[in-house]
Design an enzyme around this catalytic site. Structure first.
Site: not given
Length: 162
Positions: A35-37, A39
Site C-alpha cells: 500500500r505504498c506509492g 508499490t
C-alpha cells in the site's frame, strides 16, 4: 569474513530460507509494501527477474510494515496481492522489520555494508534496494525513488554482461 550467504531469513512459510542457496547468483534485495506509492515497482522488479533470472539474477522481496503501516497483511494476503496485481513470481519472504531492535539480521548486515545518504544506516522507506554480487558482497544500495528500470545497467554489470 561475513557475506550474504551467512544469513537464513524466514521464508513466507516461516521456514529458514538460506541465502547460501543463491551462491554464485546476483541478488536484488528489496523491502516492499503493498500500500505504498512505490508499490508499482513490483512490475519493474518482475520484469528484471524474468529478463535476467536465466543469467543468474534473483529478486528477493521482504515485506515490511514499518513505514506508514503500508504492509498490514499476512504472508498469504501479501503473496495473493503481488500475484494478482503484478504477476510476481520472484520469492517473497516473511514480513520483517528492517530497523530497530527486532530488525532482521540480514538487514543489519546490508545497512552496515552499504550505508545510506550521509552515512545513515537506517532504511528510510519501502522499496530500498540492495544489489549483491555473485561473491555475496553488497555492491550497491538504491533509494526507493530509484526504479527497477534504472538498475538494469548495474544488474547486467554484476551478472558479467556489461
Amino acid at each position: 569474513m561475513t557475506t550474504i550467504y551467512d544469513f537464513s531469513p524466514a521464508g513466507a512459510d516461516g521456514i529458514p530460507h538460506p541465502l547460501s542457496d543463491y551462491s554464485d547468483k546476483v541478488l536484488l534485495i528489496v523491502n516492499t509494501a503493498s500500500r505504498c506509492g512505490f508499490t508499482p515497482q513490483y512490475e519493474g522488479l518482475e520484469t528484471l527477474w524474468r529478463k535476467y533470472r536465466s543469467a543468474g539474477l534473483v529478486v528477493l522481496a521482504f515485506p515490511c510494515n514499518q513505514f506508514g503501516a503500508q504492509e498490514p497483511g499476512t504472508s498469504d494476503e501479501i503473496a495473493r496481492f503481488c500475484t494478482m496485481n503484478y504477476a510476481v513470481t520472484f520469492p517473497i519472504l516473511a514480513k520483517i522489520d528492517v530497523n530497530g531492535p527486532k530488525a532482521e539480521p540480514l538487514y543489519g548486515y546490508l545497512k552496515q555494508e552499504r550505508p545510506g545518504l550521509f552515512g545513515s544506516r537506517a532504511i528510510k522507506w519501502n522499496f530500498t534496494k540492495f544489489l549483491v554480487g555473485r561473491n555475496g558482497r553488497v555492491l550497491a544500495r538504491y533509494s526507493p525513488r530509484t526504479t527497477p528500470t534504472a538498475l538494469e545497467r548495474d544488474v547486467t554489470a554484476a551478472l558479467g554482461g556489461g
